[in-house]
Design a protein around this motif. Structure first.
Motif, PDB file in Angstrom:
ATOM      1  N   VAL A 811      -1.754  23.316   0.565  1.00 15.35           N
ATOM      2  CA  VAL A 811      -3.060  23.694   1.098  1.00 15.35           C
ATOM      3  C   VAL A 811      -2.849  24.548   2.328  1.00 15.35           C
ATOM      4  O   VAL A 811      -2.197  24.132   3.282  1.00 15.35           O
ATOM      5  N   LYS A 812      -3.404  25.771   2.317  1.00 11.25           N
ATOM      6  CA  LYS A 812      -3.151  26.738   3.381  1.00 11.25           C
ATOM      7  C   LYS A 812      -3.974  26.388   4.626  1.00 11.25           C
ATOM      8  O   LYS A 812      -5.126  25.998   4.547  1.00 11.25           O
ATOM      9  N   GLU A 813      -3.344  26.587   5.771  1.00 13.65           N
ATOM     10  CA  GLU A 813      -4.038  26.379   7.034  1.00 13.65           C
ATOM     11  C   GLU A 813      -3.352  27.225   8.098  1.00 13.65           C
ATOM     12  O   GLU A 813      -2.139  27.157   8.260  1.00 13.65           O
ATOM     13  N   ASP A 814      -4.156  28.029   8.808  1.00 15.00           N
ATOM     14  CA  ASP A 814      -3.623  28.861   9.895  1.00 15.00           C
ATOM     15  C   ASP A 814      -2.465  29.739   9.415  1.00 15.00           C
ATOM     16  O   ASP A 814      -1.510  29.992  10.162  1.00 15.00           O
ATOM     17  N   GLY A 815      -2.546  30.173   8.143  1.00 17.00           N
ATOM     18  CA  GLY A 815      -1.529  31.070   7.639  1.00 17.00           C
ATOM     19  C   GLY A 815      -0.293  30.390   7.097  1.00 17.00           C
ATOM     20  O   GLY A 815       0.568  31.038   6.528  1.00 17.00           O
ATOM     21  N   TRP A 816      -0.160  29.044   7.300  1.00 14.22           N
ATOM     22  CA  TRP A 816       1.019  28.326   6.787  1.00 14.22           C
ATOM     23  C   TRP A 816       1.065  28.433   5.271  1.00 14.22           C
ATOM     24  O   TRP A 816       0.113  28.068   4.575  1.00 14.22           O
ATOM     25  N   LEU A 817       2.119  28.981   4.778  1.00 13.02           N
ATOM     26  CA  LEU A 817       2.344  29.213   3.355  1.00 13.02           C
ATOM     27  C   LEU A 817       1.347  30.198   2.752  1.00 13.02           C
ATOM     28  O   LEU A 817       1.223  30.285   1.540  1.00 13.02           O
ATOM     29  N   SER A 818       0.606  30.911   3.614  1.00 18.19           N
ATOM     30  CA  SER A 818      -0.378  31.848   3.070  1.00 18.19           C
ATOM     31  C   SER A 818       0.301  32.982   2.308  1.00 18.19           C
ATOM     32  O   SER A 818      -0.285  33.568   1.407  1.00 18.19           O
ATOM     33  N   ASP A 819       1.532  33.304   2.704  1.00 11.68           N
ATOM     34  CA  ASP A 819       2.268  34.365   2.016  1.00 11.68           C
ATOM     35  C   ASP A 819       3.316  33.799   1.067  1.00 11.68           C
ATOM     36  O   ASP A 819       4.245  34.506   0.684  1.00 11.68           O
ATOM     37  N   LEU A 820       3.182  32.540   0.744  1.00 12.39           N
ATOM     38  CA  LEU A 820       4.164  31.907  -0.123  1.00 12.39           C
ATOM     39  C   LEU A 820       4.178  32.582  -1.487  1.00 12.39           C
ATOM     40  O   LEU A 820       3.148  32.754  -2.125  1.00 12.39           O
ATOM     41  N   LYS A 821       5.359  32.970  -1.922  1.00 15.55           N
ATOM     42  CA  LYS A 821       5.474  33.591  -3.241  1.00 15.55           C
ATOM     43  C   LYS A 821       5.477  32.505  -4.300  1.00 15.55           C
ATOM     44  O   LYS A 821       6.228  31.544  -4.221  1.00 15.55           O
ATOM     45  N   GLN A 822       4.617  32.642  -5.288  1.00 18.69           N
ATOM     46  CA  GLN A 822       4.470  31.606  -6.292  1.00 18.69           C
ATOM     47  C   GLN A 822       4.526  32.205  -7.680  1.00 18.69           C
ATOM     48  O   GLN A 822       4.107  33.334  -7.903  1.00 18.69           O
ATOM     49  N   GLU A 823       5.053  31.450  -8.604  1.00 17.05           N
ATOM     50  CA  GLU A 823       5.099  31.840 -10.010  1.00 17.05           C
ATOM     51  C   GLU A 823       3.963  31.119 -10.710  1.00 17.05           C
ATOM     52  O   GLU A 823       4.011  29.917 -10.925  1.00 17.05           O
ATOM     53  N   ASP A 824       2.894  31.832 -11.029  1.00 13.65           N
ATOM     54  CA  ASP A 824       1.703  31.220 -11.593  1.00 13.65           C
ATOM     55  C   ASP A 824       1.915  30.935 -13.076  1.00 13.65           C
ATOM     56  O   ASP A 824       2.413  31.781 -13.817  1.00 13.65           O
TER      57      ASP A 824
END
Length: 834
Positions: A811-824
């Motif tokens: 769960v994103k908050e204050d940009g934490w992991l907001s740019d996390l690269k994910q394989e959908d």
């Protein structure tokens, strides 16, 4: 064969058999755990002394005798039978598979398959590790372990601990249908090994059955029948008539050579004539599987799994119960559960997974701290492994070296399906352990502490969810044996176990006897309890029965309560089923079912079904609730009256997700799960930490009845899924991987393995290191032990203790992991409906 017979005859002439028989009365029977009111299992010591005496016909004195042999054995009095046909039928047609102990059906054989605790057999495991391993199984409410035939016979301390804790053993001979691992028929060396092992282990009441092999095709050819049936199991039947014999696992049983009512040998004593064993091929009453393998890229043992692997398997969230009635003799319908109906024994099923960061990281370089070994994940799709040599596959000739290709099955597909995407990279600034504030803060990294912890946590939770749903489906039907593949790990990496690697004390990153994975905590609290509750959906409405259960054609959700206690308990006590619906977005909960459970006649039925009304569309605040974004929490509560006071005792608890975690993520809020302050409960040599520092977690160190434990308080601001505590210290938490509701404070205890700490602190002579020169009294010894525990243990525990949950990673908050690269998963062809 004629030469072998002559050798055997000569050996018989060289043997002396002493047959001593004693009649005993008023003995307590040995029972497996959970089947007796006795607090401990009944064990007896038998002492045997042999003397050489010189005497004449008329005179013999005691001083003329010289002791030449003295030995002791520990035994238990119990009877065992494996029931494979209806006891009321005379034709012994195979319809069942369940155990009877001392004439009483074992309500549910629940446990796992044991593999060797160490890949190096000579090192094996320390006595404390083996004792703790068995204790871990018992603590998770297991009552039966299968000793897998692809491993080894274990040291004596293992069997002694099973005897003491009431753990049944279904024991394979150490044979499988693989090169160098099957017996040579009528081979003298193999025969002597079988006789030696069966005789050596014959005094252990925990061993209830001997099986010929693991997954061998004993029925396929005459050669295989000779190996396993006419040779190996004939030898067992000749040596030991007190236990069940079984062709292999899985198997179809016997048509001759055993008492078909018990599956124990029809044989004489020692070398007398016995009836030949005739085996039946597997017939579906004992089964292995299903198994869910991890996939995602090429590995040494995933030669059957091509990238991208299976991302379309059923996550079974919520479980779908099959409710149709049928008169077929092979039916295991969930409508009624009893031993009179056809039933199945599942002796293997499982899901691959990884171990914790604490266990795996010491054996990997930091640049390899990710599930794909630090290799840019898309490039792993082009990696290959050479499997032309089955026993030595080669994954080393790749452009990018990936050490995780040699770390069991990948976990990409599991994380994708349960969490909606697979995180494989992040920026340095997003990982506090890598963020040095320099110019490289935005650099993408493919391996880091935070990324690896996230991936391993997700992988272990995915395994636990898969086995949980599978177990709930199995316990909803007529199955009386559930053995998971597997219990323990053989190395500090990925595998199938619920316990991590732990063959000895003071091993970096490991806990003696194995650190508990999330699944093992779920065995203890959710899946292997005597009384189990589960909620899910159904394939068609069920009619109302005579007790008023069922009914309501418009209901799509339902719950069951299964009671696998040995006997009906106090019917005067009220048993209540209560189900709450929790909105994960608003954190509002409300009761959607509160129902009294009728008494159960265990001979007729062990399960009750309850339709849930349509789940609430609005909460107490009048806001609309999305029923597919809710969590159901169910409890079975026994209400007792003691001295005019009502007391509630929770017999069972469980929860049900309305979909995968990936479907729920957009609706979750950040839970802010954190360790908060606790109070110091008792005086000890350990000094409490500074109570004025609110940023420092305060942990209690409490001596109570010579058992030490820490108390940890955890707080969640909003709904938190699968809150998991981990530490590098030797010990176990009393609960883990649990749900927390909004603003809940949860008190968790951590129990150190005191004996392991003592061993780790001992010097080369086995003496405790103490601060005093001499420890003269027991009181001084206890005081010094407390000092030692504080000095050698507490700092490690406090510094390594961490807490994680789904929201903290996803769960994103204050940009934490907001740019996390994910394989959908949707990029892999999985539809939104799936």
């Amino acid at each position: 064969q004629q030469q072998q017979q002559q050798q055997q005859q000569q050996q018989q002439q060289d043997r002396l058999f002493v047959d001593l028989r004693m009649n005993v009365t008023n003995v307590n029977l040995w029972w497996p755990r959970g089947m007796s009111q006795q607090s401990t299992t009944a064990l007896y010591h038998v002492h045997f002394h042999l003397h050489r005496c010189f005497f004449t016909k008329d005179n013999m004195k005691d001083d003329d005798c010289t002791p030449i042999l003295s030995t002791k054995r520990t035994i238990g009095f119990r009877d065992v039978a494996l029931i494979t046909s209806n006891p009321t039928s005379s034709n012994h047609k195979r319809t069942s598979m369940y155990l009877k102990i001392n004439g009483t059906p074992l309500p549910l054989a629940r446990g796992a398959n044991l593999i060797p605790p160490n890949v190096f057999e000579k090192q094996h495991a320390t006595p404390l590790a083996l004792q703790t391993l068995v204790q871990n199984a018992a603590s998770a409410n297991m009552n039966l372990l299968r000793v897998w035939g692809g491993g080894t016979y274990l040291p004596p301390i293992f069997y002694e601990q099973c005897d003491a804790l009431g753990i049944l053993l279904f024991h394979d001979l150490m044979y499988v249908d693989q090169q160098h691992h099957f017996p040579t028929a009528f081979d003298d060396n193999n025969e002597r090994e079988i006789r030696y092992q069966v005789r050596k282990l014959s005094t252990h009441p925990s061993i209830v059955a001997w099986s010929g092999c693991n997954e061998c095709l004993y029925y396929k050819t005459q050669l295989q029948t000779d190996r396993y049936i006419r040779f190996a199991m004939e030898v067992v039947a000749n040596v030991d008539q007190s236990r069940v014999v079984w062709p292999g696992s899985p198997a179809g049983g016997w048509s001759a050579g055993v008492d078909l009512a018990t599956n124990k040998p029809r044989t004489g004593h020692h070398d007398s004539k016995q009836e030949s064993l005739v085996a039946i091929p597997p017939d579906g009453k004992e089964v292995h599987g299903p198994y869910l393998h991890g996939s995602g890229f090429a590995t040494v043992n995933s030669y059957k799994d091509a990238y991208p692997g299976d991302v379309s398997f059923d996550v079974m969230l919520p479980p779908l119960f099959q409710m149709s009635e049928t008169t077929s003799s092979s039916s295991t319908s969930a409508r009624v559960v009893n031993t009179q109906k056809p039933n199945i024994f599942v002796s293997e099923f499982g899901c691959s997974t990884m171990s914790s960061f604490e266990s795996m990281s010491p054996f990997l370089k930091p640049e390899h701290w990710s599930l794909h070994g630090g290799v840019p994940y898309p490039q792993t799709q082009n990696m290959t492994c050479d499997h032309s040599d089955f026993w030595q596959p080669n994954c080393s000739n790749n452009t990018f070296q990936n050490p995780m290709s040699e770390r069991n099955y990948p976990c990409v597909n599991l994380i994708q399906r349960y969490f909606g995407h697979y995180p494989y990279q992040l920026h340095r600034k997003d990982d506090p352990t890598n963020n040095d504030g320099g110019k490289d803060a935005n650099r993408v990294v493919y391996a880091s502490r935070k990324l690896f912890q996230m991936q391993l946590y997700s992988c272990m939770i995915a395994q636990a969810l898969q086995i949980k749903s599978r177990m709930e489906l199995f316990r909803s039907s007529n199955k009386f044996g559930l053995l998971v593949w597997q219990l323990n790990e053989i190395w500090p990496t990925g595998g199938w176990g619920s316990l991590e690697y732990g063959p000895r004390e003071a091993m970096e990153g490991q806990v003696v006897g194995g650190r508990w994975k999330p699944l093992h905590y779920w065995y203890k609290h959710l899946l292997f309890t005597d009384v189990m509750v589960s909620c899910g959906t159904k394939n068609n409405p069920i009619p109302e029965d005579q007790d008023g259960n069922g009914g309501g054609d418009d209901a799509s959700w339902l719950c069951y309560v299964r009671d696998d206690r040995v006997s009906n308990h106090n019917n005067d006590n009220k048993i209540i089923l209560m189900v709450e619906q929790i909105d994960v977005t608003s954190d509002v909960s409300q009761v959607v079912l509160h129902r009294q459970i009728p008494p159960m006649d265990h001979d007729k039925n062990r399960i009750h079904w309850f339709d849930l009304p349509n789940l609430q569309q609005t909460n107490q605040e009048g806001k609309e609730v999305d029923c597919h974004r809710t969590v159901l929490v169910a409890k079975v509560i026994e209400v007792t009256q003691q001295q005019h006071q009502q007391q509630d005792h929770v017999l069972a608890k469980n929860w049900a997700l309305s979909g995968s975690i990936g479907q729920m993520l957009p609706h979750l809020r950040h839970s802010h799960v954190r360790i908060t302050n606790t109070h110091f409960h008792a005086s000890s040599s350990a000094s409490p930490v500074d109570p004025t520092n609110d940023d420092e977690p305060r942990i209690s160190f409490v001596p109570q009845q010579h058992k030490y434990y820490y108390e940890i308080t955890i707080h969640a601001d909003s709904m938190a899924l699968f809150v998991t505590l981990t530490t590098r210290s030797e010990g176990v938490f009393d609960d883990n991987a649990f749900l927390m509701q909004a603003n809940e404070n949860r008190l968790i205890r951590f129990y150190p393995y005191v004996q392991a700490i003592m061993i780790a602190a001992a010097d080369g002579q086995g003496n405790l290191r103490t601060t005093a020169s001499v420890v003269e009294t027991e009181q001084e010894k206890e005081e010094e032990e407390m000092i030692m525990m504080r000095q050698d243990y507490e700092s490690v525990f406090l510094n390594s203790l961490r807490v994680e949950d789904v929201a903290s990673y996803y769960v994103k908050e204050d940009g934490w992991l907001s740019d996390l690269k994910q394989e959908d998963t949707h990029q892999k062809g999985v539809t939104s409906k799936e």
